[in-house]
Write an enzyme that holds these catalytic residues in place. Structure first.
Site, PDB file in Angstrom:
ATOM      1  N   GLU A  46     -22.581 -40.213-104.739  1.00 15.70           N
ATOM      2  CA  GLU A  46     -23.016 -41.086-105.830  1.00 15.70           C
ATOM      3  C   GLU A  46     -23.639 -42.372-105.286  1.00 15.70           C
ATOM      4  OE1 GLU A  46     -19.113 -39.148-107.338  1.00 15.70           O
ATOM      5  OE2 GLU A  46     -20.059 -39.682-105.433  1.00 15.70           O
ATOM      6  N   ALA A 157     -14.284  -3.625 -80.085  1.00 16.45           N
ATOM      7  CA  ALA A 157     -14.678  -3.458 -78.686  1.00 16.45           C
ATOM      8  C   ALA A 157     -14.452  -2.014 -78.281  1.00 16.45           C
ATOM      9  CB  ALA A 157     -13.874  -4.392 -77.777  1.00 16.45           C
ATOM     10  N   ALA A 249      -7.842  -9.504 -81.889  1.00 15.24           N
ATOM     11  CA  ALA A 249      -7.068  -8.716 -82.834  1.00 15.24           C
ATOM     12  C   ALA A 249      -5.691  -9.304 -83.094  1.00 15.24           C
ATOM     13  CB  ALA A 249      -6.950  -7.285 -82.330  1.00 15.24           C
TER      14      ALA A 249
END
Length: 316
Positions: A46, A157, A249
């Protein structure tokens, strides 16, 4: 409001602990001022828009993606007061500010000064842009995105650990854009040791948007990295509202098991790996029924030959 939302998105990942807000001032059908929250949280949207509009702001309509703040700060005045002082005639707001220092007080102050107010307008879009700020306000922690780049059969992978590259250039560029929109990026020790990732932003013009780096480990982290002993430790990292978890993972599984993932971004390449490394480890799902109803698809798109699916965690 659409223009204000677009402006707000410019600040994502750069304004914490303040929200990324956009503001557009319109008078006689013409935009006379626009702004968005600047890096570090100031100036507010603003303030930028009002400075651009100057005296023309009197009688204008302000479109703001979050309720104007109602609390004064050593860094600047309350935006609600600034809009009143500028003589704005109408205030259109995407959503109310959950910060207890404002939380309706900004709108009330504007209405009390004779400004016509409208709320909400495109609040769901505003909430997605301010997801980091809103999650910090509601849950006391940053918003967490888990990014996975997998084959069609869910591998990240090959069996020997080779993972460069599963996805193509377009998908990798999109992932770098996501890095530019977060405050902190996290990987696990296995990913650090195997790949030595830079975790920076390598898009022309956005190199300075690289996030801080963190390692999920109970040991020491390298110089310049933050060590996190557990996923829950993200709550205590100052100046962080948006977290990106990139791997591997075990780290993905740890954040999911702790129910700290708010958004999933799954990049999928049109390849099959077979005997490879799974994308998630150690999730420990007890019953299949518990897996349903937890994720809502919010976006899908093609990135070259790869696909992207985005899911948001369904919470009460």
């Amino acid at each position: 409001m659409g223009a204000a939302l677009a402006l707000a998105s410019r600040g994502v990942g750069r304004t914490a602990p303040n929200p990324p807000v956009g503001c557009v001032l319109v008078k006689s059908g013409r935009v006379i001022g626009r702004g968005w929250t600047q890096p570090g949280g100031r100036p507010h949207a603003e303030a930028m828009a009002l400075a651009q509009a100057s005296a023309n702001a009197r009688g204008a309509t302000a479109y703001v993606t979050l309720e104007p703040c109602a609390h004064a700060s050593t860094r600047g005045p309350a935006c609600a007061d600034s809009l009143i002082e500028a003589g704005v005639a109408r205030l259109v707001v995407a959503m109310q500010d959950p910060d207890p220092r404002t939380d309706g007080a900004g709108l009330a102050r504007a209405a009390g000064a004779g400004i016509a107010t409208s709320l909400p307008v495109r609040s769901a879009d505003a909430a997605r842009i301010m997801a980091g700020f809103l999650t910090r306000q509601r849950l006391g922690r940053p918003h967490v995105t888990l990014k996975l780049a997998t084959s069609l059969d869910g591998k990240i992978a090959a069996a020997n650990g080779a993972s460069r590259w599963i996805t193509g250039e377009e998908a990798r560029a999109h992932a770098h854009l996501e890095r530019a929109r977060c405050d902190l990026i996290i990987v696990g020790r296995g990913t650090l040791d195997a790949d030595q990732p830079r975790l920076d932003v390598r898009l022309p013009g956005l190199e300075d948007r690289s996030p801080r780096r963190a390692l999920l480990t109970r040991d020491a982290a390298p110089d310049g990295w933050i060590a996190l002993a557990s996923p829950q430790d993200i709550s205590g990292v100052e100046g962080v509202d948006a977290v990106l978890v990139e791997g591997g993972a075990a780290t993905a599984g740890a954040f999911l098991a702790a129910d700290l993932v708010d958004r999933l971004m799954i990049y999928r390449a049109p390849i099959l790996i077979g005997e490879g490394r799974d994308a998630i480890a150690g999730l420990g799902l007890g019953k299949l029924a518990d897996a349903h109803g937890r994720w809502r698809l919010t976006d899908t798109r093609m990135l070259g030959i790869d696909s992207l699916a985005v899911y948001e965690r369904v919470r009460d």
